[in-house]
Design a protein around this motif. Sequence first.
Motif, short mmCIF file in Angstrom:
data_model
loop_
_atom_site.label_atom_id
_atom_site.label_comp_id
_atom_site.label_asym_id
_atom_site.label_seq_id
_atom_site.Cartn_x
_atom_site.Cartn_y
_atom_site.Cartn_z
N PHE A 295 -14.27 -14.76 -6.21
CA PHE A 295 -12.95 -14.45 -5.68
C PHE A 295 -12.79 -12.94 -5.55
CE2 PHE A 295 -12.36 -18.62 -7.65
CZ PHE A 295 -11.86 -19.30 -6.56
N PRO A 296 -12.51 -12.44 -4.34
CA PRO A 296 -12.44 -10.98 -4.16
C PRO A 296 -11.33 -10.33 -4.97
CG PRO A 296 -11.79 -12.15 -2.14
CD PRO A 296 -12.32 -13.17 -3.11
N TRP A 297 -10.34 -11.12 -5.37
CA TRP A 297 -9.20 -10.55 -6.11
C TRP A 297 -9.42 -10.59 -7.61
CZ3 TRP A 297 -8.65 -14.16 -2.22
CH2 TRP A 297 -8.76 -15.49 -2.61
N GLN B 4 -5.37 -19.92 -3.97
CA GLN B 4 -4.53 -19.93 -2.78
C GLN B 4 -3.58 -18.74 -2.72
OE1 GLN B 4 -3.35 -24.10 -3.49
NE2 GLN B 4 -4.04 -24.49 -1.40
N LEU B 5 -2.87 -18.51 -3.81
CA LEU B 5 -1.86 -17.44 -3.80
C LEU B 5 -2.46 -16.07 -3.49
CD1 LEU B 5 1.17 -17.11 -4.23
CD2 LEU B 5 0.70 -16.51 -6.60
N PRO B 6 -3.53 -15.65 -4.18
CA PRO B 6 -4.09 -14.33 -3.84
C PRO B 6 -4.63 -14.25 -2.42
CG PRO B 6 -5.02 -15.18 -5.90
CD PRO B 6 -4.26 -16.30 -5.28
N LEU C 294 12.52 0.34 3.56
CA LEU C 294 12.12 -1.02 3.18
C LEU C 294 10.67 -1.28 3.57
CD1 LEU C 294 15.27 -3.16 4.02
CD2 LEU C 294 14.27 -2.75 1.79
N PHE C 295 10.29 -0.79 4.74
CA PHE C 295 8.91 -0.96 5.21
C PHE C 295 7.94 -0.30 4.23
CE2 PHE C 295 5.23 0.43 7.65
CZ PHE C 295 4.89 -0.72 8.33
N LYS C 296 8.26 0.93 3.84
CA LYS C 296 7.39 1.67 2.92
C LYS C 296 7.35 0.99 1.55
CE LYS C 296 5.50 4.82 5.23
NZ LYS C 296 4.02 4.80 5.31
N LEU C 297 8.51 0.48 1.15
CA LEU C 297 8.61 -0.21 -0.13
C LEU C 297 7.70 -1.44 -0.14
CD1 LEU C 297 10.50 0.70 -2.42
CD2 LEU C 297 11.96 -1.24 -1.86
N THR C 298 7.66 -2.14 1.01
CA THR C 298 6.79 -3.31 1.12
C THR C 298 5.33 -2.90 1.02
OG1 THR C 298 8.43 -4.18 2.65
CG2 THR C 298 6.37 -5.38 2.48
N GLU C 299 5.00 -1.78 1.68
CA GLU C 299 3.62 -1.30 1.60
C GLU C 299 3.25 -0.97 0.17
OE1 GLU C 299 3.06 1.96 4.29
OE2 GLU C 299 2.14 0.64 5.79
N LEU C 300 4.19 -0.37 -0.55
CA LEU C 300 3.94 -0.02 -1.95
C LEU C 300 3.73 -1.28 -2.78
CD1 LEU C 300 3.89 2.22 -4.15
CD2 LEU C 300 6.33 1.77 -4.48
N ALA C 301 4.59 -2.28 -2.53
CA ALA C 301 4.47 -3.55 -3.26
C ALA C 301 3.12 -4.19 -3.00
CB ALA C 301 5.60 -4.50 -2.87
N ALA C 302 2.67 -4.14 -1.74
CA ALA C 302 1.37 -4.71 -1.39
C ALA C 302 0.25 -3.97 -2.12
CB ALA C 302 1.15 -4.63 0.12
N TRP C 303 0.39 -2.67 -2.19
CA TRP C 303 -0.62 -1.85 -2.88
C TRP C 303 -0.68 -2.22 -4.35
CZ3 TRP C 303 -0.79 2.13 -6.60
CH2 TRP C 303 -1.92 2.93 -6.57
N LEU C 304 0.51 -2.44 -4.95
CA LEU C 304 0.55 -2.77 -6.37
C LEU C 304 0.05 -4.19 -6.62
CD1 LEU C 304 4.00 -1.24 -7.37
CD2 LEU C 304 1.74 -0.45 -8.06
N ALA C 305 0.37 -5.09 -5.69
CA ALA C 305 0.06 -6.51 -5.92
C ALA C 305 -1.40 -6.83 -5.65
CB ALA C 305 0.96 -7.39 -5.06
#
Lengths: 260, 260
Positions: free
Chosen positions: A96-98, B171-173, B236-247
């Motif tokens: 799993f890559p994650w 699935q989730l990741p 909000l867009f930047k916040l989403t990018e940050l969340a993606a980076w963290l997640a």
Amino acid sequence: MEEKMERNNEVLILENISATYDSGEARLPVLKDISLRLKKGEFAALLGPSGSGKSTLLKIAAGLIRPDRGRVLLNGQESTGRVQKVGYMPQQDLLFPWKTLLENAALPLLAAGMAKKEASSRVRELLPIFGLEGFARYYPHQLSGGMRQRAALLRTVLIESSLLLLDEPFAALDAITRENLQEWLLSVLERFHRSVLFVTHSIDEAIYLADRVYLISERPGRIVLEQPIELPRPRSRGIITTAPFLSYKALLMKSLQSKD
Amino acid sequence: MKKWANTAKRSLPGALAVLAVLLLWEALCRVADVAVSKLPPPSAVILSLYHNASLLAEHSRATLAAVAAGLSLSVLVALALAVFMDRHSWLKQALYPLLIISQTIPIIALAPLFLIWFGLGLTSKIVVVALVCFFPMAINLVEGLEQVDPETINLLKVMQAGPAMIFRSAQLPAVLPYFFSGLKIAATYSVMGAVIGEWLAARWGLGVFMLRSMRSYQTANTFAAILVVVVLSLLLFKLTELAAWLAMPWHRHKSVYPEE
């Protein structure tokens, strides 16, 4: 009595397995009347051309696919079409890559209900044997192809089962890495004592690794030859140039060409 | 440090272009002597922003409350629906066309009905935001779940992992990148959705402020509110990018073996 003894000695029995693949337009026969018995501690290779249904046979053995006809017995228990706890390793490494190497390898232990901490230390103990010491925190894409394959094998070995079902684990690797991993696999198996059903399309690999080679025809796959390989163990790489090895190779090549 | 320098270098042309447009706009207003009520120069907009700062903050708070509620609602509903649609293919076949049709209905036309259905309060606003955000979320999640490799699920089944662990580990990741690309679109649309909701009926919100300014020919105030909407959407867009980076920490690490 004798019959029963023999059954107990067999980890996996496939009886008259036939399967078709439903492509949506047509039902293609994939496997035709395949029977084999895998003894405890035995290494059997399924050798055949691509598309001969070898992968399907492994999935049937694991219970992931129900065959149209035939039975699967695992440790003497009928398990046809029911997913079993076996050391199944699909064709791609499928790490799993994650998940980090450690998290990937620990999955079977966590699935078996082991606590995270204990699972981690179990995995860490085994990392040196798999040549992965110091890489626990790496993600799969940070590892080389050979390392990923070893990590996937570590994960597979941690599935608590006496049976390993390996689907062309070294096919995607370059020749040198592949040869190293073959040798390494033999040394690992000496430690873990598993019975192995190993899919390959390389004649050399089959002879070098296996106690018994099943030659599978093109689709629909049938067993055209069952050949015990009586080469002494432990086997070193040099064995592939010896006369007995080459005569097995000649025999298998001939059978591959003459059929279909 | 170097990374920051690179980022600055890359955003320089964009910043210069924005600045050029603003200067041109300012010059045009002054040279052609356009009435401030028709087209206010940027300087007037900034002045209005300064004078109405606390009022705009108050209205922004109301708008953001609707955005937060509507966006969360759409994410939850889309996630639940996508998981169901993935589990049952007949449900997917039934609902997918409906999903697309729902997106083609102009919300502006539908919105007055919401007043009748949900009243003048916050609910109408939230429903408009949720509707605007729902489609990009749902489509991306459905598509993401389709992309999950069934072999990874087989692998976990063979380890005897339960459905919860399969969802969590495989699935989730795998869906997260799709989730975040949906969320980026949804988040940018969400402020606009709230403003539309506020145009219909509300006592607070940037949409209300816009309408009031327009009706009293205080065009600079309208532009100030538009500017706030733009900035909030970008945030909000930047916040989403940050969340993606963290997640998704596994997206951050570079390969050690670049040959693969």
